[in-house]
Design a protein around this motif. Structure first.
Motif, PDB file in Angstrom:
ATOM      1  N   GLY A  76       4.718  11.545  66.223  1.00 45.08           N
ATOM      2  CA  GLY A  76       5.479  10.311  66.025  1.00 45.08           C
ATOM      3  C   GLY A  76       5.738   9.552  67.304  1.00 45.08           C
ATOM      4  N   LEU A  77       4.740   9.518  68.200  1.00 47.26           N
ATOM      5  CA  LEU A  77       4.895   8.866  69.492  1.00 47.26           C
ATOM      6  C   LEU A  77       3.896   7.724  69.631  1.00 47.26           C
ATOM      7  CD1 LEU A  77       5.169  12.066  71.713  1.00 47.26           C
ATOM      8  CD2 LEU A  77       7.060  10.636  70.887  1.00 47.26           C
ATOM      9  N   PRO A  78       4.309   6.600  70.215  1.00 47.82           N
ATOM     10  CA  PRO A  78       3.369   5.497  70.442  1.00 47.82           C
ATOM     11  C   PRO A  78       2.374   5.838  71.531  1.00 47.82           C
ATOM     12  CG  PRO A  78       5.508   4.977  71.392  1.00 47.82           C
ATOM     13  CD  PRO A  78       5.687   6.266  70.632  1.00 47.82           C
ATOM     14  N   MET A  79       1.279   5.069  71.568  1.00 50.03           N
ATOM     15  CA  MET A  79       0.181   5.319  72.501  1.00 50.03           C
ATOM     16  C   MET A  79       0.185   4.321  73.650  1.00 50.03           C
ATOM     17  SD  MET A  79      -3.063   5.899  69.947  1.00 50.03           S
ATOM     18  CE  MET A  79      -2.935   4.250  69.230  1.00 50.03           C
ATOM     19  N   LEU A  80      -0.316   4.773  74.784  1.00 49.78           N
ATOM     20  CA  LEU A  80      -0.689   3.908  75.900  1.00 49.78           C
ATOM     21  C   LEU A  80      -2.208   3.947  75.987  1.00 49.78           C
ATOM     22  CD1 LEU A  80      -0.137   2.261  78.521  1.00 49.78           C
ATOM     23  CD2 LEU A  80       0.004   4.455  79.718  1.00 49.78           C
ATOM     24  N   LEU A  81      -2.851   2.793  75.824  1.00 55.79           N
ATOM     25  CA  LEU A  81      -4.308   2.719  75.788  1.00 55.79           C
ATOM     26  C   LEU A  81      -4.819   2.060  77.062  1.00 55.79           C
ATOM     27  CD1 LEU A  81      -4.818   1.703  72.053  1.00 55.79           C
ATOM     28  CD2 LEU A  81      -4.756   3.986  73.079  1.00 55.79           C
ATOM     29  N   GLY A  82      -5.871   2.626  77.649  1.00 53.54           N
ATOM     30  CA  GLY A  82      -6.313   2.281  78.989  1.00 53.54           C
ATOM     31  C   GLY A  82      -6.988   0.932  79.103  1.00 53.54           C
ATOM     32  N   MET A  83      -7.093   0.453  80.348  1.00 54.95           N
ATOM     33  CA  MET A  83      -7.652  -0.870  80.582  1.00 54.95           C
ATOM     34  C   MET A  83      -9.169  -0.880  80.475  1.00 54.95           C
ATOM     35  SD  MET A  83      -6.843  -1.322  84.639  1.00 54.95           S
ATOM     36  CE  MET A  83      -7.469  -0.208  85.892  1.00 54.95           C
ATOM     37  N   HIS A  84      -9.800   0.296  80.400  1.00 56.55           N
ATOM     38  CA  HIS A  84     -11.252   0.348  80.242  1.00 56.55           C
ATOM     39  C   HIS A  84     -11.684   0.064  78.809  1.00 56.55           C
ATOM     40  CE1 HIS A  84      -9.680   4.262  79.100  1.00 56.55           C
ATOM     41  NE2 HIS A  84     -10.765   4.433  78.368  1.00 56.55           N
ATOM     42  N   CYS A  85     -10.726   0.027  77.869  1.00 55.83           N
ATOM     43  CA  CYS A  85     -11.043  -0.165  76.445  1.00 55.83           C
ATOM     44  C   CYS A  85     -10.972  -1.641  76.077  1.00 55.83           C
ATOM     45  CB  CYS A  85     -10.057   0.594  75.562  1.00 55.83           C
ATOM     46  SG  CYS A  85      -9.997   2.363  75.826  1.00 55.83           S
TER      47      CYS A  85
ATOM     48  N   ARG B 227       7.309   0.969  62.667  1.00 51.89           N
ATOM     49  CA  ARG B 227       8.311   0.929  63.735  1.00 51.89           C
ATOM     50  C   ARG B 227       7.787   1.612  65.001  1.00 51.89           C
ATOM     51  NH1 ARG B 227      11.509   4.612  65.583  1.00 51.89           N
ATOM     52  NH2 ARG B 227      11.214   6.014  63.799  1.00 51.89           N
ATOM     53  N   ILE B 228       7.181   2.788  64.833  1.00 55.88           N
ATOM     54  CA  ILE B 228       6.657   3.508  65.999  1.00 55.88           C
ATOM     55  C   ILE B 228       5.476   2.764  66.604  1.00 55.88           C
ATOM     56  CG2 ILE B 228       5.649   5.670  66.812  1.00 55.88           C
ATOM     57  CD1 ILE B 228       7.104   7.050  64.457  1.00 55.88           C
ATOM     58  N   ALA B 229       4.607   2.226  65.747  1.00 50.88           N
ATOM     59  CA  ALA B 229       3.414   1.525  66.228  1.00 50.88           C
ATOM     60  C   ALA B 229       3.764   0.296  67.059  1.00 50.88           C
ATOM     61  CB  ALA B 229       2.534   1.121  65.050  1.00 50.88           C
ATOM     62  N   ALA B 230       4.933  -0.277  66.842  1.00 57.41           N
ATOM     63  CA  ALA B 230       5.362  -1.426  67.646  1.00 57.41           C
ATOM     64  C   ALA B 230       5.529  -1.060  69.115  1.00 57.41           C
ATOM     65  CB  ALA B 230       6.669  -2.001  67.095  1.00 57.41           C
ATOM     66  N   GLY B 231       5.577   0.250  69.408  1.00 56.37           N
ATOM     67  CA  GLY B 231       5.703   0.705  70.783  1.00 56.37           C
ATOM     68  C   GLY B 231       4.389   0.952  71.490  1.00 56.37           C
ATOM     69  N   HIS B 232       3.250   0.815  70.806  1.00 60.64           N
ATOM     70  CA  HIS B 232       1.959   0.982  71.474  1.00 60.64           C
ATOM     71  C   HIS B 232       1.847   0.018  72.658  1.00 60.64           C
ATOM     72  CE1 HIS B 232       0.757   3.623  68.361  1.00 60.64           C
ATOM     73  NE2 HIS B 232       0.213   2.768  67.540  1.00 60.64           N
ATOM     74  N   VAL B 233       1.191   0.475  73.723  1.00 61.23           N
ATOM     75  CA  VAL B 233       1.039  -0.327  74.940  1.00 61.23           C
ATOM     76  C   VAL B 233      -0.449  -0.456  75.269  1.00 61.23           C
ATOM     77  CG1 VAL B 233       1.674  -0.586  77.367  1.00 61.23           C
ATOM     78  CG2 VAL B 233       3.235   0.595  75.794  1.00 61.23           C
ATOM     79  N   SER B 234      -0.872  -1.671  75.559  1.00 63.91           N
ATOM     80  CA  SER B 234      -2.249  -1.937  75.963  1.00 63.91           C
ATOM     81  C   SER B 234      -2.278  -2.246  77.448  1.00 63.91           C
ATOM     82  CB  SER B 234      -2.819  -3.124  75.171  1.00 63.91           C
ATOM     83  OG  SER B 234      -4.105  -3.474  75.652  1.00 63.91           O
ATOM     84  N   ALA B 235      -2.971  -1.416  78.223  1.00 63.45           N
ATOM     85  CA  ALA B 235      -3.115  -1.660  79.656  1.00 63.45           C
ATOM     86  C   ALA B 235      -4.282  -2.608  79.912  1.00 63.45           C
ATOM     87  CB  ALA B 235      -3.328  -0.351  80.403  1.00 63.45           C
ATOM     88  N   GLY B 236      -4.141  -3.424  80.942  1.00 64.31           N
ATOM     89  CA  GLY B 236      -5.198  -4.365  81.272  1.00 64.31           C
ATOM     90  C   GLY B 236      -5.057  -4.869  82.696  1.00 64.31           C
ATOM     91  N   VAL B 237      -5.814  -5.917  83.012  1.00 61.47           N
ATOM     92  CA  VAL B 237      -5.801  -6.552  84.321  1.00 61.47           C
ATOM     93  C   VAL B 237      -5.461  -8.019  84.119  1.00 61.47           C
ATOM     94  CG1 VAL B 237      -7.182  -7.168  86.341  1.00 61.47           C
ATOM     95  CG2 VAL B 237      -7.511  -4.957  85.240  1.00 61.47           C
TER      96      VAL B 237
ATOM     97  N   ALA C  39      -0.473   8.698  76.748  1.00 57.87           N
ATOM     98  CA  ALA C  39      -1.754   8.094  77.104  1.00 57.87           C
ATOM     99  C   ALA C  39      -2.842   8.731  76.242  1.00 57.87           C
ATOM    100  CB  ALA C  39      -2.057   8.307  78.573  1.00 57.87           C
ATOM    101  N   CYS C  40      -3.619   7.900  75.570  1.00 62.61           N
ATOM    102  CA  CYS C  40      -4.631   8.403  74.640  1.00 62.61           C
ATOM    103  C   CYS C  40      -6.003   7.872  75.022  1.00 62.61           C
ATOM    104  CB  CYS C  40      -4.291   7.978  73.209  1.00 62.61           C
ATOM    105  SG  CYS C  40      -2.777   8.726  72.555  1.00 62.61           S
ATOM    106  N   THR C  41      -6.945   8.801  75.194  1.00 61.01           N
ATOM    107  CA  THR C  41      -8.316   8.429  75.539  1.00 61.01           C
ATOM    108  C   THR C  41      -9.340   9.079  74.617  1.00 61.01           C
ATOM    109  OG1 THR C  41      -8.439  10.230  77.153  1.00 61.01           O
ATOM    110  CG2 THR C  41      -7.743   8.072  77.973  1.00 61.01           C
ATOM    111  N   SER C  42      -8.882   9.856  73.641  1.00 60.18           N
ATOM    112  CA  SER C  42      -9.797  10.573  72.760  1.00 60.18           C
ATOM    113  C   SER C  42      -9.146  10.714  71.385  1.00 60.18           C
ATOM    114  CB  SER C  42     -10.091  11.965  73.317  1.00 60.18           C
ATOM    115  OG  SER C  42      -8.917  12.776  73.261  1.00 60.18           O
ATOM    116  N   PRO C  43      -9.951  10.960  70.338  1.00 62.41           N
ATOM    117  CA  PRO C  43      -9.362  11.187  69.010  1.00 62.41           C
ATOM    118  C   PRO C  43      -8.348  12.322  69.002  1.00 62.41           C
ATOM    119  CG  PRO C  43     -11.721  10.809  68.820  1.00 62.41           C
ATOM    120  CD  PRO C  43     -11.433  10.915  70.286  1.00 62.41           C
TER     121      PRO C  43
END
Length: 347
Positions: A191-200, A228-238, A177-181
């Motif tokens: 080398g890990l994908p990110m989970l980005l929050g629904m507030h973004c 390949r790694i970036a394909a694993g990024h996750v965008s959280a939302g509603v 989970a990433c919320t800051s630089p």
């Protein structure tokens, strides 16, 4: 495009904790029936914002209740748990589920959790990289020792080893989970994908994805590995669906502010620092404007637009924003039947 649901086990005003947890379990069961890709489980302590205190425990239950669905934590709060204990649980779920478990980890917040579990503010302020590195070693090496500032122990055998899964990936997927630089750079360097929050919004997520890719290349990864790694990024939302967009927005504006105020007000900082609180109504309206809230056609368009703007094609969508079980189930079924086909998928 992979669309899953994000489960907070939210306790809405007037509801009991058991009701919230029952809705969480049913959400996963219906998500699988509806053809969704995954379910992501939040973890909170001492607050009605979310009444699941152990995402890995609930993940174990849901992996047993489902057959196809990928189950992930969003997130397991690493400063509040020993990384070896979490690594053991992750390896166990990875092997026992046949590789359907994803371990999402995060830094959490400066909450009283740090006092209750004995981690202390230092674990939150500075200890996350050490804990993450130890966790990753546990998931990939046969024997592990430690000599860091927080964790120090003699070499021990890793049992069970995640690599013992027959015919599958050598270790469970790990996302951060990433919320800051700072957290974006840490994920990129590891080398890990990110989970980005629904507030973004899309613009902020696109900037974070671009920064992640730049730092991943600077860490020595070639373009193919970065992609390949970036394909694993996750965008959280509603997600909230209705025949008219106004009705979907109205459902959330009626239900979510009361839950947000009750849940967020209950958070207590470990050191008494000032907390800047969002206005619950304004925040709900913001979420409605950013995410797939409206008709199925609008929802599909928003997901496609986010994917085009950010490059992220994996989603974790909160479907329980109405606070009502029947409405949540209908929302998930419509997401599977009326939105996924527009995105090239479906049950």
């Amino acid at each position: 495009m992979r669309v899953g649901t994000f489960v907070l086990a939210a306790q809405f005003p007037g509801q009991g904790q058991g009701e919230a947890l029952h809705r969480a379990v049913r959400t996963a069961e219906v998500a699988e029936e509806a053809g969704l890709d995954s379910v992501w489980l939040a973890e909170h302590h001492f607050v009605p914002y979310g009444v699941c205190p152990s995402a890995v425990t609930l993940a174990a239950l849901l992996l047993g209740r489902t057959r196809r669905l990928r189950v992930g934590t969003a997130v397991s709060v690493l400063p509040s748990v020993h990384p070896v204990a979490l690594g053991e649980q992750a390896a166990l779920l990875h092997i026992a589920s046949g590789g359907r478990f994803t371990l999402g980890v995060g830094r959490g917040g400066p909450w009283v959790d740090l006092e209750v579990f004995g981690a202390g503010l230092e674990a939150y302020e500075h200890g996350f990289p050490e804990a993450l590195d130890l966790l990753l070693r546990w998931l990939t090496e046969p024997r592990v020792d430690a000599g860091g500032d927080r964790f120090s122990f003699r070499e021990v055998a890793v049992v069970p080893r995640a690599g013992e899964l027959l015919g599958g990936e050598a270790s469970p997927e790990v996302v951060v989970a990433c919320t800051s630089p700072r957290s974006v750079r840490l994920a990129a360097e590891r080398g890990l994908p990110m989970l980005l929050g629904m507030h973004c919004g899309d613009e902020e997520k696109a900037e974070m994805a671009a920064a992640w890719a730049r730092w991943a290349r600077e860490a020595g990864r070639d373009p193919d590995e970065v992609a390949r790694i970036a394909a694993g990024h996750v965008s959280a939302g509603v997600a909230q669906l209705a025949d008219r967009t106004g009705d979907a927005v109205e459902t959330l504006v009626k239900a979510m502010p009361g839950w947000l105020k009750q849940g967020l007000d209950a958070h207590v900082t470990v050191d008494g620092r000032h907390r800047a609180m969002r206005d619950p109504v304004a925040y709900t309206e913001l979420l409605c404007s950013l995410h797939p809230v409206g008709t199925p056609a609008l929802a599909a368009d928003r997901l496609a637009a986010t994917a085009e703007r950010t490059g992220i094609t994996r989603f974790a969508l909160l479907a329980e924003g109405s606070g009502d079980l029947a409405s949540t189930e209908e929302n998930l079924r419509r997401l599977g039947a009326e939105v996924l086909p527009r995105l090239g998928g479906g049950a």
